[in-house]
Scaffold this motif. Sequence first.
Motif, mmCIF file in Angstrom:
data_model
loop_
_atom_site.group_PDB
_atom_site.id
_atom_site.type_symbol
_atom_site.label_atom_id
_atom_site.label_comp_id
_atom_site.label_asym_id
_atom_site.label_seq_id
_atom_site.Cartn_x
_atom_site.Cartn_y
_atom_site.Cartn_z
ATOM 1 N N TRP A 1 -16.139 9.128 5.453
ATOM 2 C CA TRP A 1 -15.403 8.817 4.220
ATOM 3 C C TRP A 1 -13.901 8.702 4.445
ATOM 4 N N LYS B 1 -12.399 7.400 6.715
ATOM 5 C CA LYS B 1 -12.004 6.140 7.335
ATOM 6 C C LYS B 1 -11.825 5.022 6.320
ATOM 7 N N PHE B 2 -12.272 5.270 5.087
ATOM 8 C CA PHE B 2 -12.202 4.213 4.082
ATOM 9 C C PHE B 2 -11.082 4.435 3.089
ATOM 10 N N LYS B 3 -10.533 3.316 2.625
ATOM 11 C CA LYS B 3 -9.550 3.409 1.548
ATOM 12 C C LYS B 3 -10.308 3.646 0.249
ATOM 13 N N GLU B 4 -9.654 4.321 -0.658
ATOM 14 C CA GLU B 4 -10.226 4.604 -1.977
ATOM 15 C C GLU B 4 -10.760 3.322 -2.627
ATOM 16 N N LYS B 5 -9.972 2.256 -2.493
ATOM 17 C CA LYS B 5 -10.338 1.005 -3.139
ATOM 18 C C LYS B 5 -11.583 0.372 -2.506
ATOM 19 N N ASP B 6 -11.694 0.471 -1.191
ATOM 20 C CA ASP B 6 -12.869 -0.081 -0.510
ATOM 21 C C ASP B 6 -14.134 0.663 -0.942
ATOM 22 N N LYS C 1 -14.586 2.098 -3.742
ATOM 23 C CA LYS C 1 -14.858 1.673 -5.110
ATOM 24 C C LYS C 1 -15.636 0.348 -5.108
#
Length: 108
Positions: free
Chosen positions: A79, A81-86, A88
């Motif tokens: 988790w 490694k991911f941007k919040e937006k990605d 989403k």
Amino acid sequence: MKLAKRITAIVAIALFAATSVMAAQGGNPKKGKYLFKKHCKRCHVAGAEGGELTPLSKTMSQWDRFFKRDKHKAKPEIWGKFKEKDLKDINQFLYDHAADSDQPETCG
Ligand code: HEC
């Protein structure tokens, strides 16, 4: 007694409204599909370490719960490694095609 019933009804409606707002929305499902294929599928096909996973693996509310609470606790480092937006967007894609959605879809 009557008043108590009315209050219960109002609380029920308010809770319903609050949870519908909390449900996945606002993400970009097209981008989510792309990201899911690119980043999640490498571990989530039959025989891979995460096991096969498609939008159909869960219901809409299960997907929302997974993204809000579970946050991939089987492997939490993923988790980060991911941007919040990605996340989403991925949440949106999985939600839109969940087992109980209008357009259930296995591909992904
Ligand atoms: C490095 C490999 C890897 C990547 C990348 C990965 N996962 Fe996982 N995932 C796992 C493993 C391992 C488990 C635990 C499987 C088990 O317990 O059998 C898991 C478990 C899960 C579960 C729980 C399965 C269940 O039955 O409830 C979900 C949902 C999930 N991953 C979604 C995702 C999503 C969405 C992505 C992309 C954003 C992703 N995973 C990326 C390895 C990965």
